[in-house]
Design a protein around this motif. Structure first.
Motif, short mmCIF file in Angstrom:
data_model
loop_
_atom_site.label_atom_id
_atom_site.label_comp_id
_atom_site.label_asym_id
_atom_site.label_seq_id
_atom_site.Cartn_x
_atom_site.Cartn_y
_atom_site.Cartn_z
N ARG A 29 -0.17 -1.81 6.86
CA ARG A 29 1.14 -2.42 7.06
C ARG A 29 2.11 -2.00 5.97
N TRP B 79 3.03 1.51 6.71
CA TRP B 79 3.91 1.59 7.88
C TRP B 79 5.34 1.20 7.52
N GLN B 80 5.50 0.13 6.75
CA GLN B 80 6.83 -0.28 6.35
C GLN B 80 7.51 0.78 5.48
N LEU C 285 -5.70 -3.46 7.83
CA LEU C 285 -4.42 -3.86 8.39
C LEU C 285 -3.38 -4.10 7.30
#
Length: 441
Positions: free
Chosen positions: A166, A169-170, A162
């Motif tokens: 993350r 993803w950002q 995760l």
């Protein structure tokens, strides 16, 4: 973007679930069923009584000790025949029963074990089996323990995934935003990520690509604007010189030649004006917005059109205007559409303007030859012309429709071409009544 990471996490969860089952079956195959081992530990006290207390009795006291155990234990101990025991057990457990081992029935909370294999306890003992029932086996608790164990393992795996995802993803969200802004014409948009970012190498290459594209476009615009301005002076000189030469020429052939040269020069001057118009639209100048009466603007554009053979009709709904627009740029776009229709119309040009919610739709259609479907998007490209327009009769440089699209996009609108009910082309302009904030700059 969210869909990509949702699929990724779904794949991770499915992989962990599959791994759980694989581990369970592998452990069962190699070392025995883990649940069976748990049940054996839970029934260890009853098994201990049989193996370490009853079995240790002298031969003539074996049954006596078994009865004592029955009296003090909550577990029910029965003696049944081997054949009956075989019927209660699965085929995979029969060999263990024949070897004299303790065979657990986890679902029935019971175990089976031969009294002995040689009949040494009492007469006929080799044909009987100890059948212990109501054992303190709680598989539900065991399953909960296994589930908790695997959940902890799954969380231990998912947490770093995760955190890693993350950051990706950002970073991808940032690149997506930059791509949208760059595609919308904001050439200064950049990712500008830190070297520690997970996708920094990709972001760095995209920024370098954007720098190169911006430099090329700026150079192209500067060159186009500069050349167009520089051409105005020699064109003006040539026009003046040809005018003087024509006034002094007495030879009719020479006058005809000069007239042809003036026509070519006028065409070149028109091209320069078109180029300058395109350069101004692409320079990023702010729109001079004001409330424009659409019916009045269409009337002004119609009055400025050169004479043509086609009959022009304008149908502007009462609620079509006013709209917030730059009258000069929007008027130029509508003028180019009407002039384009004049070139190809056989006899009819029809213009309609309607309001549809928060947008206004302006349609210009003619009864000309139309535009093939595969060419309908390309006609808006600069300098692109259909084969049938490559002659002096229709003229044009392939910039008119490109200017139309650029002017409409500056207002936050869109333009496309489709087939007209009249048989020719139908150009549809869709404009917001209040231009988008991006269209104001």
């Amino acid at each position: 973007m969210n869909r990509i990471f949702f699929r990724f996490f779904l794949l991770v969860m499915l992989s962990i679930t599959a791994a759980t089952f694989v581990i369970y079956f592998a452990m069962s195959r190699l070392f025995g069923d883990p649940l069976d081992e748990i049940a054996r530990r839970q029934a260890s006290a009853q098994i201990f009584l049989i193996e370490q207390y009853v079995d240790e009795a002298p031969t003539d006291e074996w049954l006596v000790r078994l009865n004592r155990v029955r009296e003090v234990s909550d577990t029910r101990f029965d003696l049944i025949m081997v054949n009956k025991a075989r019927s209660l057990l699965p085929a995979t457990s029969l060999d263990a029963l024949d070897r004299g081992e303790v065979v657990l029935d986890v679902d029935g909370k019971a175990f089976f074990r031969r009294v002995d294999l040689k009949g040494e306890r009492y007469i006929g003992s080799e044909m009987e089996v100890i059948y212990a029932q109501d054992l303190p086996i709680d598989i539900g608790l065991a399953l909960q323990m296994e589930v908790v164990r695997y959940v902890i393992v799954a969380l231990a795996l998912l947490l770093p995934i995760l955190l890693w995802s993350r950051s990706h993803w950002q970073g991808l969200q940032t690149l997506s935003r930059v791509a949208d802004e760059f595609g919308a014409g904001k050439l200064s948009a950049r990712a500008r990520m830190q070297p520690s970012a997970s996708i920094y190498p990709l972001a760095e290459r995209i920024d370098h690509m954007a720098d190169r594209i911006e430099d090329l476009l700026v150079s192209q615009k500067t060159l186009l604007h500069s050349v167009s301005h520089e051409l105005r002076t020699p064109i003006a000189r040539l026009e003046f010189a040809l005018e003087l030469l024509g006034a002094k020429a007495g030879d009719p052939a020479l006058k005809k030649r000069i007239a042809a040269m003036e026509g070519d020069l006028s065409e070149l001057n028109t091209l320069v004006n078109e180029l300058l118009g395109m350069a101004r639209l692409e320079s990023g100048q702010a729109l001079q917005l004001e409330l424009v009466d659409l019916a009045a603007l269409l009337g002004t554009v119609e009055a400025a059109l050169p004479p043509g053979a086609a009959v022009l009709s304008i149908d502007c709904a009462n609620d079509a205007g006013p709209v917030a627009a730059d009258p000069r740029k929007l008027g130029r776009a509508l003028s180019n559409l009407l002039r384009n229709a004049q070139k190809y119309a056989a006899g009819t040009i029809h213009v309609t303007a309607r309001r549809d919610g928060a947008r206004v739709t302006i349609a210009v259609e003619d009864d000309g030859p139309g535009i093939p479907e595969e060419e309908r998007e390309r006609v808006f490209e600069p300098f692109y012309r259909l084969d049938r327009s490559r002659d002096r009769a229709t003229g044009g440089f392939g910039l008119g429709l490109s200017i139309v699209r650029k002017a409409v996009q500056l207002h936050g609108g869109s333009v496309h071409v489709e087939r007209s009910a009249l048989g020719g082309a139908r150009f549809v302009v869709s404009l917001p009544t209040s231009p988008l904030p991006a269209a104001r700059a």
